[in-house]
Design an enzyme around this catalytic site. Structure first.
Site, PDB file in Angstrom:
ATOM      1  N   GLN A 271      33.094  33.802  55.180  1.00  0.00           N
ATOM      2  CA  GLN A 271      32.183  34.956  55.131  1.00  0.00           C
ATOM      3  C   GLN A 271      32.524  36.050  56.138  1.00  0.00           C
ATOM      4  OE1 GLN A 271      28.159  33.545  55.282  1.00  0.00           O
ATOM      5  NE2 GLN A 271      27.858  33.889  53.109  1.00  0.00           N
TER       6      GLN A 271
ATOM      7  N   ASP B 153      35.256  38.294  54.845  1.00  0.00           N
ATOM      8  CA  ASP B 153      35.089  38.790  53.482  1.00  0.00           C
ATOM      9  C   ASP B 153      35.005  40.324  53.459  1.00  0.00           C
ATOM     10  OD1 ASP B 153      34.432  39.304  50.894  1.00  0.00           O
ATOM     11  OD2 ASP B 153      32.718  37.941  50.801  1.00  0.00           O
TER      12      ASP B 153
ATOM     13  N   SER C  36      33.239  42.105  50.512  1.00  0.00           N
ATOM     14  CA  SER C  36      31.780  42.224  50.634  1.00  0.00           C
ATOM     15  C   SER C  36      31.392  43.302  51.640  1.00  0.00           C
ATOM     16  CB  SER C  36      31.161  40.893  51.064  1.00  0.00           C
ATOM     17  OG  SER C  36      31.216  39.980  50.012  1.00  0.00           O
TER      18      SER C  36
HETATM   19  P1  NAD Z   1      32.008  42.013  41.626  1.00  0.00           P
HETATM   20  O1  NAD Z   1      32.227  43.263  42.404  1.00  0.00           O
HETATM   21  O2  NAD Z   1      33.191  41.280  41.078  1.00  0.00           O
HETATM   22  O3  NAD Z   1      31.023  42.364  40.401  1.00  0.00           O
HETATM   23  C1  NAD Z   1      29.816  43.058  40.594  1.00  0.00           C
HETATM   24  C2  NAD Z   1      28.723  42.471  39.704  1.00  0.00           C
HETATM   25  O4  NAD Z   1      28.959  42.825  38.343  1.00  0.00           O
HETATM   26  C3  NAD Z   1      28.624  40.946  39.721  1.00  0.00           C
HETATM   27  O5  NAD Z   1      27.343  40.570  40.169  1.00  0.00           O
HETATM   28  C4  NAD Z   1      28.860  40.550  38.272  1.00  0.00           C
HETATM   29  O6  NAD Z   1      28.091  39.431  37.880  1.00  0.00           O
HETATM   30  C5  NAD Z   1      28.433  41.805  37.538  1.00  0.00           C
HETATM   31  N1  NAD Z   1      28.926  41.906  36.148  1.00  0.00           N
HETATM   32  C6  NAD Z   1      30.142  41.588  35.653  1.00  0.00           C
HETATM   33  N2  NAD Z   1      30.184  41.852  34.315  1.00  0.00           N
HETATM   34  C7  NAD Z   1      28.976  42.363  33.990  1.00  0.00           C
HETATM   35  C8  NAD Z   1      28.402  42.830  32.767  1.00  0.00           C
HETATM   36  N3  NAD Z   1      29.095  42.825  31.629  1.00  0.00           N
HETATM   37  N4  NAD Z   1      27.135  43.280  32.793  1.00  0.00           N
HETATM   38  C9  NAD Z   1      26.416  43.284  33.944  1.00  0.00           C
HETATM   39  N5  NAD Z   1      26.906  42.859  35.127  1.00  0.00           N
HETATM   40  C10 NAD Z   1      28.164  42.403  35.144  1.00  0.00           C
HETATM   41  O7  NAD Z   1      31.128  40.990  42.404  1.00  0.00           O
HETATM   42  P2  NAD Z   1      30.865  40.846  43.968  1.00  0.00           P
HETATM   43  O8  NAD Z   1      29.779  41.751  44.354  1.00  0.00           O
HETATM   44  O9  NAD Z   1      32.153  40.953  44.705  1.00  0.00           O
HETATM   45  O10 NAD Z   1      30.350  39.349  44.097  1.00  0.00           O
HETATM   46  C11 NAD Z   1      29.924  38.603  43.030  1.00  0.00           C
HETATM   47  C12 NAD Z   1      29.505  37.222  43.501  1.00  0.00           C
HETATM   48  O11 NAD Z   1      30.500  36.624  44.336  1.00  0.00           O
HETATM   49  C13 NAD Z   1      28.284  37.181  44.395  1.00  0.00           C
HETATM   50  O12 NAD Z   1      27.100  37.472  43.857  1.00  0.00           O
HETATM   51  C14 NAD Z   1      28.412  35.750  44.877  1.00  0.00           C
HETATM   52  O13 NAD Z   1      28.079  34.812  43.906  1.00  0.00           O
HETATM   53  C15 NAD Z   1      29.864  35.699  45.164  1.00  0.00           C
HETATM   54  N6  NAD Z   1      30.031  36.008  46.595  1.00  0.00           N
HETATM   55  C16 NAD Z   1      30.001  34.963  47.463  1.00  0.00           C
HETATM   56  C17 NAD Z   1      30.164  35.197  48.818  1.00  0.00           C
HETATM   57  C18 NAD Z   1      30.160  34.073  49.791  1.00  0.00           C
HETATM   58  O14 NAD Z   1      29.681  33.011  49.469  1.00  0.00           O
HETATM   59  N7  NAD Z   1      30.716  34.272  50.954  1.00  0.00           N
HETATM   60  C19 NAD Z   1      30.340  36.485  49.286  1.00  0.00           C
HETATM   61  C20 NAD Z   1      30.349  37.544  48.383  1.00  0.00           C
HETATM   62  C21 NAD Z   1      30.215  37.278  47.033  1.00  0.00           C
END
Ligand code: NAD
Length: 387
Positions: free
Chosen positions: A132, A135, A138
C-alpha cells in the site's frame, strides 16, 4: 550507492520523483542523492532546497544518468533535445524506477532489457496490503479524482451546493460518477464536500458500501457474470452486460448536471460508458469530465486533452491530472518510491530479491530479459500488428 533524480523533460509533467524532505531522510540513512538542476522547479522545490536537504545538484544530465546506480523518474524516459536517448545514458546494471507504461509501450521495456537495465515500473506494484505505501497508482488516482470534481464544478454554469438565499433557493447540482475505484471515490468525496447530490455506479458491487459511506447513492445493476478478478480489479464484461448497464445508466446520465467517468480495466482500452446518443439527451450546460481520456475515453465524444461542446454539453478530457497538483502529487509519489527502495537497499547495498512478491511483480526487465509475461505478450502483439 548513488540515487539520482532526473528532471522530467515531458512538457506537461510538473511532478518530480523526490522532494527535499524525502531526500533528507535518504541522506540521513547514509545514501548519496543527486538531483538534476531544476528537477523540482515546476513543483516549486528549488535546487537550494535540495542542497539544504543534503543532495548534490548536478547540472549535466549526461553525468547524472550515466553515474546513477538508481535513477528515479515520474514519466517514462524519452529522447532528449540533443538526440540522445535517456535510457542509453544509463550504465548496464543500473536500476530505473518510474511510471514506465510497459503494457502501453512494451518497446521501451525491450530497449531497457537490451541496455541491461533493471527497470521497476510503478504501474506494476501489486495492489496488496503490504504494498500500500508503494501504490503510486492509488496516490496519483486520488489526486485525479479530486481535481476532476473541481474541474467539473468550475465548468458547470451552476452552483454545486444547495443554497437558501433572500433571492430564492438554489437546488444542488446532481453529479453522477461512473467507476468507483480510487479516483471515483475521491471524486465522490470532493463533490459531496462541495455540496452536490451524488450518485455513483461501478460494475464491481463490492464498492457499494464505500460509495454509501461517502454520502452518495449507489446505482445497483445486477449482472449475471463475475465482474471482478480475484485481485479486486474489474473484468471486461460481455456485450449483454454492457447493454444492460447502458440501459440503466442512461436515465442517470440524462438527469445529471455533471458526469465524471473514471472506469478502467487494467491492460485494456477504457470501456465506453457514455454514447453520443446519451450525451445528446443531457441538459444543455451539463458537463462531463472523462478521466479515462488517455486510455481511449469512457465517453464517445471525448477528445484527449481538449474541451468539446456537443449539443450544449461540455466534455472535458483532461490529461495527466496528478501533474496539475505537483506539490502533493510529488510528495506522495516520493513516499511511494522511498517505500519501494527500502525493499531494494539492504545495509546500503542494492539487492534485487525476486523472492519478494512486490519486487518480483514490479521488476519488468533484468539481466537483459523482459521478466513480465504480460509485457512480453504486449510486445509480441505489437510486433505482429506491425508485420
Ligand atoms: P481502475 O482505475 O482500474 O478502474 C476504476 C474503476 O472503474 C474500478 O472501480 C472498476 O471497477 C471500474 N470499472 C471498470 N469497468 C467498468 C464499467 N464497464 N462500468 C463501470 N465501472 C467500471 O481501478 P483502481 O481505482 O485502480 O482500483 C480498483 C480496485 O483495485 C480497488 O477498488 C481495489 O479493489 C483494488 N485496490 C486495492 C488496493 C490495495 O489493497 N492496496 C489499492 C488500490 C486499489
Amino acid at each position: 550507492m548513488r540515487i539520482a533524480v532526473a528532471k522530467e523533460i515531458e512538457v506537461c509533467e510538473r511532478r518530480v520523483a523526490l522532494i527535499p524532505d524525502t531526500v533528507a531522510r535518504l541522506v540521513k540513512k547514509g545514501l548519496e542523492v543527486w538531483v538534476e538542476s531544476g528537477a523540482g522547479e515546476r513543483a516549486f522545490f528549488t535546487d537550494a532546497d535540495y542542497e539544504a536537504a543534503g543532495a548534490t545538484v548536478i547540472t549535466d544530465p549526461h553525468q547524472l544518468w550515466s553515474e546513477a546506480d538508481i535513477l528515479l523518474k515520474v514519466s517514462p524516459p524519452q529522447e532528449r533535445e540533443d538526440g540522445s536517448w535517456e535510457i542509453d545514458l544509463l550504465k548496464p546494471g543500473a536500476i530505473l524506477i518510474g511510471f514506465l507504461n510497459p503494457l502501453g509501450n512494451p518497446q521501451l521495456a525491450q530497449h531497457l532489457a537490451e541496455r541491461q537495465v533493471t527497470a521497476l515500473s510503478m504501474e506494476m506494484i501489486p495492489r496488496t496490503t503490504r504494498a500500500q505505501s508503494m501504490d503510486a497508482l492509488s496516490s496519483q488516482a486520488s489526486i485525479a479524482g479530486y481535481k476532476a470534481a473541481l474541474i467539473a464544478a468550475a465548468a458547470l454554469p451552476k452552483y454545486f451546493p444547495m443554497l437558501t438565499t433572500a433571492a430564492g433557493t438554489i437546488a444542488p447540482a446532481k453529479v453522477f460518477i461512473m467507476g468507483a475505484g480510487v479516483a471515483g471515490l475521491q471524486a465522490i468525496a470532493t463533490a459531496r464536500r462541495l455540496g452536490a447530490v451524488v450518485e455513483a455506479f461501478d460494475i464491481r458491487p463490492a464498492v457499494k458500501e464505500e460509495v454509501q459511506s461517502l454520502g452518495a447513492r449507489f446505482v445497483e445493476i445486477k449482472l449475471d457474470e463475475e465482474t471482478a478478478t480475484a485481485g479486486g480489479y474489474a473484468k471486461e464484461i460481455s456485450e449483454a452486460s454492457k447493454q444492460k448497464t447502458q440501459e440503466v445508466v442512461t436515465s442517470h446520465v440524462k438527469n445529471a448536471d455533471v458526469v465524471i467517468t473514471t472506469a478502467q480495466v487494467p491492460g485494456k482500452k477504457a470501456p465506453l460508458l457514455v454514447t453520443e446518443d446519451m450525451v445528446s439527451q443531457m441538459k444543455p450546460g451539463a458537463v462531463i469530465v472523462d478521466l479515462a481520456a488517455e486510455q481511449g475515453g469512457n465517453c464517445a465524444c471525448t477528445a484527449p486533452g481538449k474541451d468539446i461542446v456537443h449539443n450544449g454539453v461540455t466534455i472535458i478530457g483532461p490529461m495527466n491530472l496528478p501533474s496539475s497538483l505537483p506539490v502533493h502529487a510529488s510528495q506522495l509519489y516520493a513516499k511511494n518510491l522511498t517505500s519501494l527502495m527500502q525493499l531494494l537497499i539492504k545495509d546500503g547495498q542494492i539487492q534485487v530479491d525476486f523472492a519478494d512478491d512486490i519486487v518480483d511483480a514490479a521488476c519488468i526487465t533484468h539481466a537483459g530479459e523482459i521478466r513480465n509475461s504480460r509485457v512480453q505478450d504486449a510486445l509480441a502483439a505489437e510486433k505482429s500488428a506491425i508485420s
